[in-house]
Motif scaffolding. Structure first.
Motif, short mmCIF file in Angstrom:
data_model
loop_
_atom_site.label_atom_id
_atom_site.label_comp_id
_atom_site.label_asym_id
_atom_site.label_seq_id
_atom_site.Cartn_x
_atom_site.Cartn_y
_atom_site.Cartn_z
N GLY A 139 -12.71 48.05 53.15
CA GLY A 139 -12.81 46.61 52.90
C GLY A 139 -11.46 45.94 52.91
N ASP A 140 -11.43 44.67 52.55
CA ASP A 140 -10.14 43.96 52.48
C ASP A 140 -9.44 44.32 51.17
N LEU A 141 -8.38 43.64 50.85
CA LEU A 141 -7.56 44.02 49.70
C LEU A 141 -8.05 43.45 48.37
N SER A 142 -9.16 42.70 48.39
CA SER A 142 -9.60 41.99 47.18
C SER A 142 -9.64 42.88 45.94
N SER A 143 -10.25 44.05 46.08
CA SER A 143 -10.40 44.89 44.90
C SER A 143 -9.13 45.67 44.59
N ALA A 144 -8.29 45.87 45.60
CA ALA A 144 -7.09 46.69 45.41
C ALA A 144 -5.90 45.88 44.91
N VAL A 145 -5.99 44.56 45.02
CA VAL A 145 -4.81 43.73 44.80
C VAL A 145 -4.30 43.83 43.35
N VAL A 146 -5.17 44.14 42.41
CA VAL A 146 -4.75 44.28 41.00
C VAL A 146 -3.82 45.47 40.80
N SER A 147 -3.81 46.40 41.74
CA SER A 147 -2.96 47.59 41.58
C SER A 147 -1.63 47.45 42.33
N LEU A 148 -1.45 46.34 43.08
CA LEU A 148 -0.21 46.18 43.84
C LEU A 148 0.92 45.73 42.92
N ASP A 149 2.07 46.41 43.01
CA ASP A 149 3.20 46.10 42.13
C ASP A 149 3.94 44.84 42.61
N TYR A 150 5.05 44.50 41.96
CA TYR A 150 5.78 43.27 42.27
C TYR A 150 6.27 43.24 43.72
N SER A 151 6.36 44.43 44.34
CA SER A 151 6.84 44.51 45.72
C SER A 151 5.69 44.70 46.71
N GLY A 152 4.46 44.44 46.24
CA GLY A 152 3.31 44.52 47.16
C GLY A 152 2.91 45.93 47.51
N GLY A 153 3.36 46.90 46.69
CA GLY A 153 3.07 48.30 46.99
C GLY A 153 2.22 48.96 45.93
N HIS A 154 1.57 50.03 46.31
CA HIS A 154 0.81 50.86 45.37
C HIS A 154 0.55 52.21 46.02
N ILE A 155 -0.11 53.07 45.24
CA ILE A 155 -0.59 54.34 45.80
C ILE A 155 -2.09 54.21 45.93
N GLY A 156 -2.59 54.29 47.13
CA GLY A 156 -4.04 54.22 47.34
C GLY A 156 -4.53 55.63 47.16
N PRO A 157 -5.36 56.09 48.03
CA PRO A 157 -5.55 57.54 48.05
C PRO A 157 -4.35 58.19 48.76
N ALA A 158 -3.54 57.38 49.42
CA ALA A 158 -2.41 57.90 50.19
C ALA A 158 -1.09 57.63 49.46
N GLU A 159 0.01 58.03 50.07
CA GLU A 159 1.35 57.84 49.51
C GLU A 159 1.64 56.37 49.22
N TYR A 160 2.70 56.11 48.44
CA TYR A 160 3.11 54.74 48.12
C TYR A 160 3.31 53.95 49.42
N HIS A 161 2.74 52.74 49.45
CA HIS A 161 2.83 51.91 50.66
C HIS A 161 2.69 50.44 50.31
N TYR A 162 3.17 49.60 51.22
CA TYR A 162 3.11 48.14 51.01
C TYR A 162 1.96 47.53 51.79
N HIS A 163 1.31 46.56 51.15
CA HIS A 163 0.36 45.70 51.86
C HIS A 163 0.90 44.27 51.94
N LEU A 164 1.80 43.92 51.01
CA LEU A 164 2.27 42.53 50.90
C LEU A 164 3.78 42.46 51.11
N GLU A 165 4.27 41.23 51.24
CA GLU A 165 5.71 40.99 51.35
C GLU A 165 6.45 41.82 50.29
N PRO A 166 7.37 42.70 50.72
CA PRO A 166 8.03 43.59 49.76
C PRO A 166 9.19 42.91 49.05
N LYS A 167 8.86 42.28 47.92
CA LYS A 167 9.86 41.45 47.23
C LYS A 167 11.02 42.24 46.65
N ALA A 168 10.94 43.56 46.68
CA ALA A 168 12.08 44.37 46.23
C ALA A 168 13.32 44.03 47.05
#
Ligand SMILES: [Zn+2]
Ligand SMILES: [Zn+2]
Length: 252
Positions: A142-171
């Motif tokens: 699906g889209d990021l709607s349900s996952a967005v709560v887990s995205l950190d300040y830099s638009g990254g998180h760990i899904g089932p996969a390694e740390y990765h960005y979905h959003l503008e990486p503000k770091a």
């Protein structure tokens, strides 16, 4: 007899000129016409601890640890780069030290537009200058709607996969022209602004790409941007959703 000597002299002259011309031709092909392939200037922005980038003939090889070189809650408390979550309200349970995100991407040193586009898919679609992977606008099926709560300040998180960005990486990129990384088709991706105009580009194609100069090249070349449109209600910006305008290569 005299006529024949003159003719001989003339032929000798022609032969000498031909030899001189040939040797000057071979000098040219040694120096001037041969194209020397060098690493693109933009690769100097990649973190040297997390990535190893080199030429293999006319192919650029980008090896990465897959780990971000900046702070995130996903390092886990006790780690030197750990910070408490400020944006994420519901972290996924996994931590970066538990993953091997190392990967290699091979791209042509001079990528070209494919003429038709290719949709992106799940998994890494690029490698950022921090070392961590770039993913698209999808999470699972699906889209990021349900996952967005887990995205950190830099638009990254760990899904089932390694740390990765979905959003503008503000770091390291926040409403600016900084280099974000490289997409798997070999084109670079920059922040929301373009160095060629110092503001938001107005001539982007549907992939967020256009052709202009950048801080890394005086020669206009195709590259992507983080598109300056807010993603749903998150108040944040998607990093890259595609489609690829070049030919994507595997990241594994
Ligand atoms: Zn994800
Ligand atoms: Zn641009």
């Amino acid at each position: 007899m005299r006529k024949q000597s003159l003719k001989l002299l003339f032929m000798l002259l022609i032969a000498t000129i031909t030899i001189l011309a040939c040797s000057s031709n071979s000098d040219d092909s040694d120096g001037g016409t041969g194209t020397t392939i060098t690493l693109h200037e933009a690769f100097s922005d990649f973190d040297v601890d997390e990535t190893d980038i080199y030429l293999d003939g006319s192919t650029v090889v980008i090896e990465t640890t897959g780990n971000p070189n900046h702070t995130t809650p996903y390092w886990g408390s006790g780690h030197a780069l750990y910070v408490a979550p400020t944006v994420a309200t519901n972290l996924t349970p996994s931590l970066i030290p538990g993953y091997d995100g190392s990967a290699t991407l091979r791209v042509p040193s001079s990528p070209t537009l494919a003429g038709s586009t290719t949709a992106t898919s799940l998994g890494a679609i690029g490698i950022s200058i921090s070392g961590a992977a770039i993913f698209n606008d999808q999470e699972g099926n699906g889209d990021l709607s349900s996952a967005v709560v887990s995205l950190d300040y830099s638009g990254g998180h760990i899904g089932p996969a390694e740390y990765h960005y979905h959003l503008e990486p503000k770091a390291w990129s926040d409403d600016d022209e900084n280099l974000i990384g490289i997409i798997s088709d070999g084109f670079f991706i920059y922040g929301r602004k373009c160095n060629s105009t110092s503001t938001y580009p107005t001539d982007l194609d549907t992939s967020g790409g256009h052709t202009s100069t950048t801080q890394h090249t005086m020669t206009a070349e195709y590259h992507y941007h983080v598109i300056n449109n807010l993603y749903t209600t998150t108040g944040r910006y998607l990093l890259f959703a595609g489609p690829y305008t070049g030919t994507p290569n595997a990241i594994n």
